[in-house]
Scaffold this active site. Structure first.
Site, PDB file in Angstrom:
ATOM      1  CG  ASP A 299       5.461   7.080  -7.274  1.00 18.87           C
ATOM      2  OD1 ASP A 299       5.575   7.884  -8.222  1.00 18.87           O
ATOM      3  OD2 ASP A 299       6.354   6.920  -6.426  1.00 18.87           O
TER       4      ASP A 299
ATOM      5  CE  LYS B   6      -4.041   3.239   3.590  1.00 19.48           C
ATOM      6  NZ  LYS B   6      -3.837   1.994   4.339  1.00 19.48           N
ATOM      7  CB  VAL B   7       0.005   1.648  -4.755  1.00 14.88           C
ATOM      8  CG1 VAL B   7       0.717   2.016  -6.043  1.00 14.88           C
ATOM      9  CG2 VAL B   7       0.487   0.277  -4.241  1.00 14.88           C
TER      10      VAL B   7
ATOM     11  N   GLY C  67     -11.584  -0.318  16.099  1.00 13.50           N
ATOM     12  CA  GLY C  67     -10.825  -0.541  17.330  1.00 13.50           C
ATOM     13  C   GLY C  67     -10.089   0.705  17.772  1.00 13.50           C
TER      14      GLY C  67
END
Lengths: 220, 220
Positions: free
Chosen positions: A69, A66-67, A175
């Site tokens: 920056d 989840k980059v 799920g």
């Protein structure tokens, strides 16, 4: 390990430490198509675990970092993931076009998946306002694919309309987070990410077989 | 190492590997107030480097992990940072209120800084639309502080008005990204983050002293 275009299952390897990871993978790696790492296991076990898992099980690894920056930092993370042998990486759409373009350049052969929406309730507060825009940017920049919320199949369908047939769609939220097995692939996704339904089961091998069977009718 | 409320300098320790980090810190640690890690060095050197640096230099460590996932993952990252001895962590406002609330609970004594705006040009595309909202959420949830863009002092001023005097403001974007030394503290911030202006200098000790001198007139 190259990541082929097909429909299938991504295992979210969200266990706490390396022994547990290898124990789980020894049982279930053969039943999944891609192995996904989040930061916690990588922080606990070291980045080398990506290299080791990729080699040992012969499956593509997705670095779900989840980059999010600025470019100089994002691109260093991306290069480290590529050097560790990851086949794909998740990058947030909200970092903006300059950062996404730069990330794609830094990624080279590493497949970049742009996150279009977080699957938690708070994902509806901010990310969901831009899901379509993030999907448009992904198509425009020719990213390998996007992440879409598997617990919201109507969003997956819309995202597929926007990105067209070429981009891959991987879906979290299946799920434990409420998405039904096969629901996201049925709505146009390529991969469903399954984690807790497998690794929190008292019998992960049986659970993985069950997930495989549940998704099988939807595979293309 | 406890993080005192004061104005000062955060060193962005964005070097590639551990030897370089310790070489740099041996020279400049005495001239900065907080040491900030991004993911690249932690991925290259292992999470233990946070523990080691905190102990060796007696400075609080800020884990600038730009946490931006669903609660279950965010909270694991936060706990790992806390266990490694970090004093603070950066968490994106973009993840939504449920995830932020959950992050603050998971953090315990670890100070959570909510990111209000990315400093890159693309930060203006998405994050900037919610900067004031993220600042309001930070104040409402009683976070330790926020990150604000030091290269946009007018935004820092506005963020200070919103969060009030109790929350800390740390500012990225100083130096290489265009923010003037002292400009963010002058606009109401507590800390200016400086990285490349120090670690990319041929003489980092002299560069750090220069930064210290430039910021000194603004310290409170």
């Amino acid at each position: 390990m190259k990541w082929e275009r097909k429909t299938g299952i991504v295992l979210a390897l969200d266990v706490a430490e390396r022994d547990e990871a290898f124990r789980l993978l020894d049982g279930v790696a053969g039943m999944v198509d891609v192995i996904k790492f989040n930061y916690p296991l990588v922080l606990a076990a070291g980045l080398d675990i990506i290299t080791e898992v990729g080699k040992r099980y012969g499956k593509p690894v997705l670095a779900d970092f989840k980059v999010a920056d600025v470019p100089v930092t994002n691109n260093r993370i991306i290069r480290l993931a590529a050097e560790a042998g990851a086949a794909g990486i998740m990058v947030h759409g909200f970092i903006g076009i300059d950062a996404l373009r730069s990330a794609l350049e830094a990624a080279g052969e590493l497949k970049v998946f742009i996150v279009t929406q977080l699957t938690n309730p708070g994902g509806l507060e901010f990310t969901a306002r831009f899901t379509e825009e993030f999907a448009e940017i992904a198509a425009f920049l020719d990213a390998a694919g996007v992440q879409a919320p598997g617990n919201r199949p109507e969003v997956v369908k819309k995202v597929r309309e926007i990105v067209g047939p070429e981009l891959m769609i991987v879906c979290c939220g299946i799920g434990a987070q409420g998405g039904k097995f096969g629901g996201a692939i049925g709505a146009g996704a390529d991969f469903e990410i399954v984690g807790r339904a497998i690794y929190q089961s008292p019998d992960p091998v049986r659970a993985a077989a069950g997930v495989r069977d549940a998704i099988a009718p939807f595979l293309k």
